[in-house]
Design an enzyme around this catalytic site. Structure first.
Site, PDB file in Angstrom:
ATOM      1  N   LYS A  74       0.602  -0.937  -0.428  1.00 29.47           N
ATOM      2  CA  LYS A  74      -0.428  -0.192  -0.060  1.00 29.47           C
ATOM      3  C   LYS A  74       0.996   1.157   0.303  1.00 29.47           C
ATOM      4  O   LYS A  74       0.048   2.449  -0.425  1.00 29.47           O
ATOM      5  CB  LYS A  74      -1.274  -0.057   1.067  1.00 29.47           C
ATOM      6  CG  LYS A  74      -1.613  -0.780   0.610  1.00 29.47           C
ATOM      7  CD  LYS A  74      -3.184  -1.771   0.506  1.00 29.47           C
ATOM      8  CE  LYS A  74      -3.515   0.028  -0.335  1.00 29.47           C
ATOM      9  NZ  LYS A  74      -4.960  -0.202  -1.497  1.00 29.47           N
TER      10      LYS A  74
ATOM     11  N   SER B 245      -3.159 -12.301   4.460  1.00 29.43           N
ATOM     12  CA  SER B 245      -3.265 -12.697   2.426  1.00 29.43           C
ATOM     13  C   SER B 245      -2.532 -12.707   1.583  1.00 29.43           C
ATOM     14  O   SER B 245      -2.770 -13.814   1.075  1.00 29.43           O
ATOM     15  CB  SER B 245      -4.305 -10.954   2.048  1.00 29.43           C
ATOM     16  OG  SER B 245      -2.493 -10.539   2.016  1.00 29.43           O
TER      17      SER B 245
END
Ligand code: PMP
Length: 307
Positions: free
Chosen positions: A53, A270
């Protein structure tokens, strides 16, 4: 001093270290595959904020600065499950603007501690409402005082996927010397897949894009959304995907543990889910290069007690 014009990238800061992450070959968990099939991991935890991110957050901030929406007397606010918040907080500390983050109260202690360490303000939303609750609360806060805030809105901001179109997608193509056949990534805002996926398709439309989601709405894999039951991000276009992979939280956890022990890769859940899906795809191939994007490392999840 108030910046009315976007400040430069500030050369020599950590911001220059965002992107250009390593591509690592899986050696042990692929032992049953033919030699003509490779599975590689894009190691996004090498970014300075510890996750993929950083790329989207930097692009969102720099676009906002360029358009005059963000400067030192504005507060950047957004809803985030953690990693984008850490990235905004880091970038805000370097560039000198305030950051307020709305996160579900049940995100890991490490995430909360990290954003506070960088000087950001944390606003906790109802844990039962998950990331959608954080989105709703962020919208309410902005509506009460719109002049105070720059609402970064990562779920609807095109700068999110554009970051991956210009960086991640190009790196994947170059690091595999154009041999990538499958790209597997988790869907949160979907920015990673929308941007890198579109770029890869532009290089070679035969490259298969595989989006990974939790198997159902009760499975929690931090950072991923179950699109059918969630507020669907404005930047998400399901038709770009060639395949959808549904992963059980239990399988994500098992693969996360296995990657640490068998490969020395201590990744987040994830990433475990994405590698699990990548290995399933690889098992059905005669030849190919499958790349799994590992969004973050495992250290932010230690307090959950799952390792
Ligand atoms: N994994 C983790 C751990 C994340 O924090 C995120 C971001 N929410 C993702 C995957 C998905 O990335 P994107 O938002 O680009 O879809």
């Amino acid at each position: 001093m108030i910046w009315r014009v976007a400040p430069s990238r500030l050369p020599g800061t950590l911001l220059d270290q965002i992107g250009q992450t390593p591509l690592l070959r899986l050696a042990r968990v692929t032992a049953d595959l033919p030699a003509s099939v490779g599975v590689w991991v894009k190691a996004e935890w090498f970014n300075p904020g510890g996750s993929v991110k950083d790329r989207a957050a930097l692009r969102i901030v720099e676009e906002a600065e360029r358009h005059g929406h963000l400067h030192s007397d504005k507060v950047l606010i957004d809803a985030t499950s953690g990693n984008t918040g850490i990235a905004y907080a880091l970038i805000g500390a370097i560039k000198g603007f305030q950051v307020e983050l709305v996160m579900p109260a049940n995100v890991s202690q490490e995430r909360k501690a990290l954003v506070r360490a960088y000087g950001a303000r944390l606003i906790e939303s109802d844990p039962l409402e998950g990331s959608d609750g954080a989105i709703r609360l962020a919208r309410q806060i902005v509506a009460q005082d719109p002049a105070r805030y720059f609402y970064a809105d990562q779920y609807n901001n095109p700068a999110n996927w554009q970051a991956h179109f210009d960086t991640t997608g190009v790196e994947l193509w170059e690091q595999t010397a154009g041999r990538i056949t499958h790209f597997v990534a988790g869907l949160g805002t979907s920015g990673t897949m929308m941007g890198a996926g579109q770029r890869l398709k532009a290089f070679n439309p035969d490259i298969q894009l595989v989006g990974v989601q939790p198997a159902d709405e009760l499975q929690v894999i931090e950072g991923l959304k179950h699109m059918e039951t969630a507020i669907v991000p404005g930047i998400y276009e399901a038709r770009l995907l060639d395949h959808e992979a549904r992963v059980e939280a239990e399988d994500a956890l098992a693969m996360t543990r296995r990657l640490a022990r068998a490969e020395g890769l201590f990744v987040g859940f994830s990433a475990g889910a994405v590698v699990h899906a990548a290995l399933q795809i690889a098992a059905g191939l005669q030849e190919g290069i499958v790349v799994a994007l590992a969004a973050d490392g495992g250290s932010k999840y230690v307090s959950l007690g799952l390792f």
